[in-house]
Design a protein around this motif. Structure first.
Motif, mmCIF file in Angstrom:
data_model
loop_
_atom_site.group_PDB
_atom_site.id
_atom_site.type_symbol
_atom_site.label_atom_id
_atom_site.label_comp_id
_atom_site.label_asym_id
_atom_site.label_seq_id
_atom_site.Cartn_x
_atom_site.Cartn_y
_atom_site.Cartn_z
ATOM 1 N N ASN A 1 19.918 11.182 -2.896
ATOM 2 C CA ASN A 1 21.054 11.086 -3.815
ATOM 3 C C ASN A 1 21.238 9.655 -4.322
ATOM 4 O O ASN A 1 21.496 9.424 -5.505
ATOM 5 C CB ASN A 1 22.337 11.563 -3.127
ATOM 6 C CG ASN A 1 22.369 13.067 -2.944
ATOM 7 O OD1 ASN A 1 21.423 13.762 -3.318
ATOM 8 N ND2 ASN A 1 23.443 13.588 -2.373
ATOM 9 N N ALA A 2 21.104 8.691 -3.406
ATOM 10 C CA ALA A 2 21.249 7.280 -3.785
ATOM 11 C C ALA A 2 20.142 6.877 -4.752
ATOM 12 O O ALA A 2 20.382 6.136 -5.705
ATOM 13 C CB ALA A 2 21.223 6.400 -2.541
ATOM 14 N N LEU A 3 18.915 7.378 -4.513
ATOM 15 C CA LEU A 3 17.797 7.074 -5.414
ATOM 16 C C LEU A 3 18.058 7.602 -6.814
ATOM 17 O O LEU A 3 17.862 6.892 -7.809
ATOM 18 C CB LEU A 3 16.513 7.690 -4.856
ATOM 19 C CG LEU A 3 15.285 7.634 -5.778
ATOM 20 C CD1 LEU A 3 14.813 6.199 -5.943
ATOM 21 C CD2 LEU A 3 14.157 8.503 -5.245
ATOM 22 N N VAL B 1 4.160 1.587 2.025
ATOM 23 C CA VAL B 1 5.321 2.154 1.334
ATOM 24 C C VAL B 1 5.274 3.673 1.347
ATOM 25 O O VAL B 1 4.244 4.271 0.999
ATOM 26 C CB VAL B 1 5.384 1.647 -0.124
ATOM 27 C CG1 VAL B 1 6.695 2.060 -0.774
ATOM 28 C CG2 VAL B 1 5.214 0.131 -0.171
ATOM 29 N N GLU B 2 6.359 4.278 1.745
ATOM 30 C CA GLU B 2 6.493 5.731 1.747
ATOM 31 C C GLU B 2 7.538 6.144 0.714
ATOM 32 O O GLU B 2 8.405 5.344 0.343
ATOM 33 C CB GLU B 2 6.912 6.236 3.132
ATOM 34 C CG GLU B 2 5.917 5.942 4.239
ATOM 35 C CD GLU B 2 4.641 6.755 4.112
ATOM 36 O OE1 GLU B 2 4.674 7.793 3.413
ATOM 37 O OE2 GLU B 2 3.620 6.346 4.698
ATOM 38 N N PRO B 3 7.497 7.393 0.218
ATOM 39 C CA PRO B 3 8.552 7.864 -0.684
ATOM 40 C C PRO B 3 9.923 7.758 -0.008
ATOM 41 O O PRO B 3 10.024 7.768 1.227
ATOM 42 C CB PRO B 3 8.178 9.333 -0.932
ATOM 43 C CG PRO B 3 6.699 9.380 -0.694
ATOM 44 C CD PRO B 3 6.429 8.400 0.409
ATOM 45 N N VAL B 4 10.947 7.645 -0.806
ATOM 46 C CA VAL B 4 12.316 7.531 -0.282
ATOM 47 C C VAL B 4 12.638 8.748 0.581
ATOM 48 O O VAL B 4 12.286 9.881 0.244
ATOM 49 C CB VAL B 4 13.327 7.406 -1.447
ATOM 50 C CG1 VAL B 4 14.756 7.571 -0.962
ATOM 51 C CG2 VAL B 4 13.153 6.057 -2.134
ATOM 52 N N SER B 5 13.292 8.516 1.701
ATOM 53 C CA SER B 5 13.622 9.581 2.646
ATOM 54 C C SER B 5 14.643 10.549 2.060
ATOM 55 O O SER B 5 15.385 10.220 1.118
ATOM 56 C CB SER B 5 14.177 8.985 3.942
ATOM 57 O OG SER B 5 15.402 8.324 3.703
ATOM 58 N N GLU B 6 14.690 11.745 2.661
ATOM 59 C CA GLU B 6 15.622 12.776 2.192
ATOM 60 C C GLU B 6 17.078 12.310 2.262
ATOM 61 O O GLU B 6 17.891 12.648 1.406
ATOM 62 C CB GLU B 6 15.465 14.055 3.026
ATOM 63 C CG GLU B 6 14.256 14.893 2.665
ATOM 64 C CD GLU B 6 12.976 14.351 3.291
ATOM 65 O OE1 GLU B 6 13.037 13.316 3.979
ATOM 66 O OE2 GLU B 6 11.913 14.970 3.093
ATOM 67 N N GLU B 7 17.379 11.492 3.277
ATOM 68 C CA GLU B 7 18.761 11.034 3.439
ATOM 69 C C GLU B 7 19.258 10.222 2.243
ATOM 70 O O GLU B 7 20.451 10.200 1.952
ATOM 71 C CB GLU B 7 18.905 10.174 4.705
ATOM 72 C CG GLU B 7 18.579 10.903 5.995
ATOM 73 C CD GLU B 7 17.143 10.682 6.436
ATOM 74 O OE1 GLU B 7 16.945 10.167 7.549
ATOM 75 O OE2 GLU B 7 16.229 11.015 5.655
ATOM 76 N N ILE C 1 0.850 -1.186 0.000
ATOM 77 C CA ILE C 1 0.000 0.000 0.000
ATOM 78 C C ILE C 1 0.890 1.243 0.000
ATOM 79 O O ILE C 1 1.755 1.396 0.861
ATOM 80 C CB ILE C 1 -0.916 0.041 1.244
ATOM 81 C CG1 ILE C 1 -1.759 -1.231 1.340
ATOM 82 C CG2 ILE C 1 -1.794 1.287 1.220
ATOM 83 C CD1 ILE C 1 -2.761 -1.395 0.225
ATOM 84 N N GLY C 2 0.688 2.123 -0.977
ATOM 85 C CA GLY C 2 1.490 3.335 -1.031
ATOM 86 C C GLY C 2 1.169 4.156 -2.262
ATOM 87 O O GLY C 2 0.525 3.665 -3.199
ATOM 88 N N PRO C 3 1.607 5.405 -2.276
ATOM 89 C CA PRO C 3 1.321 6.285 -3.413
ATOM 90 C C PRO C 3 1.984 5.805 -4.696
ATOM 91 O O PRO C 3 2.937 5.018 -4.652
ATOM 92 C CB PRO C 3 1.885 7.643 -2.958
ATOM 93 C CG PRO C 3 2.912 7.305 -1.921
ATOM 94 C CD PRO C 3 2.409 6.075 -1.236
#
Length: 402
Positions: free
Chosen positions: A188-190, A179-185, A50-52
């Motif tokens: 860059n890796a994303l 599921v949440e969007p990738v964190s700010e940390e 479940i996630g956007p």
């Protein structure tokens, strides 16, 4: 089955470990999804994400499916999707003879692994047919009936349904991850991983990729799961269920019984043929409510804190990362951010640092009220605001109260 698993099973588990490690390099903050798909396939159970939109749900499923030699089927369901689009159109030649028989070749009834996006948009006809496929591994249409060789169905949706009938359908999925969007940390890796995939889509890595798992390999694992000794976990598992019921977390008897397969598989993939409290962590993914999942992580901190599994490391970590654990992570990130503050506001990197700080404050205030915020995180938040307020720049906006 001895407490030490046999060599054949050990070798298969080693290959799974290599597969997961390979995939995790490209799936930024999505390793847990990959691990849960693998766990679902091994236990022959179904998984729900479940996630956007655009948060890597389908990418994780496709990546996992490519590691197994079985037949894969996927479909994006819409409000006007017809049953034939999933199960096969009617055979017109048979229809002339008065027979109702769908053409199931290359359709869902022949799949070993299926991915159905926007699952809850399906019509009543589609969901009713899916119930038979998910529960009994049988597809029926009129007098036509065929066995479905389905190992696992992975479904995705933007949100859980509010309709009680759809909630009952969702209960067929034993594992659920929000599921949440990738964190700010890890932004860059994303971006780096995404660009690498985009520019190397045609490059084959078959020479270095682990060998796909065959149907026989999977059957060996599934058989081994059924031989795992659960004796030492029964009382602890029952204790967890009692604590959940006191908190108002209801799970069907069917769900609780099937949950033992997850515990057994967790032990097996951890290299053990006898399960222990270290293998109880999958219970978190059996809860189909994001807020309750987070509450229960803290409620069961003592039990789930003993979770351990090198192969499914990210799933174990997230099963115990409730609000308190997230507060620890946010505090550490905030402290690191403060230590990286540029000395001068005229420094080109100051604006980048300030945006990171404002984003962190937003996450803190969104996750904790002033009353519930742990003291260490509250102190950090005050320090973050003060670190900018003392400069010749506007203080970052914060929605909470000091």
């Amino acid at each position: 089955m001895s407490e030490i698993i046999n060599q054949n099973i050990s070798q298969i588990i080693e290959r799974i470990s290599e597969i997961i490690e390979n995939a995790s390099e490209q799936l930024v903050e999505r390793r847990v999804l990959f691990e849960l798909v693998v766990l679902g396939i091994i236990t022959k159970e179904h998984v729900l994400f479940i996630g956007p939109p655009g948060t890597g749900k389908s990418a994780a499923v496709k990546s996992a499916a490519r590691q197994f030699s079985g037949t894969y089927f996927e479909y994006l369901i819409g409000r006007f999707t017809e049953p034939g689009e999933l199960f096969g159109a009617l055979d017109l030649a048979a229809l002339k003879d008065g027979q109702v028989r769908p053409v199931v070749q290359n359709m869902l009834p022949e799949a070993n692994i299926a991915f159905l996006d926007e699952i809850f948009l399906g019509s009543t006809a589609i969901l009713n047919s899916l119930l038979g496929v998910l529960n009994e591994r049988v597809y029926k249409r009129g007098t036509f009936e065929c066995k479905v060789p389905l190992w696992s169905c992975v479904a995705a949706s933007n949100a859980l349904p509010e309709d009680p009938m759809l909630q009952a359908f969702a209960d067929r999925f034993l594992l659920t991850s929000f599921v949440e969007p990738v964190s700010e940390e890890n932004l860059n890796a994303l971006l780096s991983a995404g660009w690498a995939r985009a520019t190397n889509e045609s490059v084959t890595t078959s020479a270095t990729a682990p060998t796909k798992l065959s149907a026989q390999d999977l059957q060996h694992l599934t058989d081994a799961v059924c031989q795992v000794d659960l004796t030492d976990t029964l009382e602890s598992y029952a204790h967890i269920v009692r604590k959940l019921r006191v908190r108002g977390v209801a799970m069907s008897d069917r769900r609780l019984v099937k949950g033992q397969k997850l515990i057994a598989a967790a032990a097996l993939l951890g290299g053990r043929s006898k399960a222990s409290v270290a293998d109880l962590w999958p219970v978190i993914y059996m809860i189909q409510d994001p807020d309750l999942q987070n509450e229960v992580k803290d409620l069961l901190a003592a039990e789930l804190g003993k979770g351990e599994n090198i192969l499914l490391s990210e799933s174990v970590k997230q099963s115990s990362s409730g609000p308190q654990a997230r507060a620890v992570d946010l505090t550490k990130y905030g402290q690191d951010l403060l230590s990286q503050k540029p000395a001068l506001t005229s420094d080109p990197g100051f604006e980048i640092w300030q945006v990171k700080l404002e984003s962190l404050l937003t996450r803190i205030d969104a996750g904790f009220s002033a009353e519930d915020m742990p003291q260490t995180l509250s102190v950090l938040r005050t320090g973050l605001i003060a670190s900018v307020s003392s400069d010749d720049t506007p203080a970052p906006k914060a929605t909470g109260t000091d």
